[in-house]
Design an enzyme around this catalytic site. Sequence first.
Site, PDB file in Angstrom:
ATOM      1  N   TYR A 141     123.549 113.206  16.470  1.00  0.00           N
ATOM      2  CA  TYR A 141     124.785 112.507  16.839  1.00  0.00           C
ATOM      3  C   TYR A 141     125.326 111.719  15.646  1.00  0.00           C
ATOM      4  CZ  TYR A 141     127.942 109.497  19.524  1.00  0.00           C
ATOM      5  OH  TYR A 141     129.052 108.830  20.007  1.00  0.00           O
TER       6      TYR A 141
ATOM      7  N   LYS B 141     128.919 112.294  13.729  1.00  0.00           N
ATOM      8  CA  LYS B 141     129.932 111.241  13.649  1.00  0.00           C
ATOM      9  C   LYS B 141     130.169 110.794  12.205  1.00  0.00           C
ATOM     10  CE  LYS B 141     130.931 110.959  18.019  1.00  0.00           C
ATOM     11  NZ  LYS B 141     132.290 111.270  18.525  1.00  0.00           N
TER      12      LYS B 141
END
Length: 234
Positions: free
Chosen positions: A138, A142
């Site tokens: 993640y 990002k």
Amino acid sequence: MKRFENKVALVTGAASGIGKATAARLAEEGATVATIDITEGADFRCDISDEAEVAATVTAILARFDRLDVVCNVAGVLRADHTHELSLENWNRIIRVNLTGTFLMCRATLPHLVKTKGNLVNTSSTAALGSHPWMAAYAASKGGILSMTRSIAVEYAKQGVRANCVCPGGVATPLHAQFRMPRGADPELLRGALPLTMPYAGPEHAASVIAFLASDDARYINGVEIRADGGALS
């Protein structure tokens, strides 16, 4: 305020959470909003990680509304794993949806934003800026969004297009509600990712930052990220 009168905005991940709040905020301020999600509850159903679906969806939106002024890429997925237990399948899924999906939507809409001198607002995360445990995939996705947005901002600046990021953290959304620490995880490691004041903010707080960045109030802001994290990384 009616900062988006006579403008057409596209919002991904618009069936829930920050995406839904963003679509509502832009519409409240006068925008015609085309909402996209992979689930029911949006104007257009689209898997943003699928190149053909993204192209077809953007074509359909242009056919209906004839222009694009604002693109807000909010759709994303989240999971937590001990990094040594993270499967390649789950790594690839998170990168494919969060990073590749954002890229595909940017690529498909940028030519139309050049025509209107419009702008992009992409959704990164405090995971791209701080140390969030169990989120290697993640955080990588990002962080990639953040770097990609900065690159786009410079590349298209002289063509009149702005690109910025919002970095939410500690926002109460369905995605956040699904978060589960992996087995045996030490909750103390999350201390640095928590807002200084509780409870978590609602998605409308992140949506207000997105609306600001997308508006002419931010016309001199390009290639930046704004945290909406309750001071967690302060």
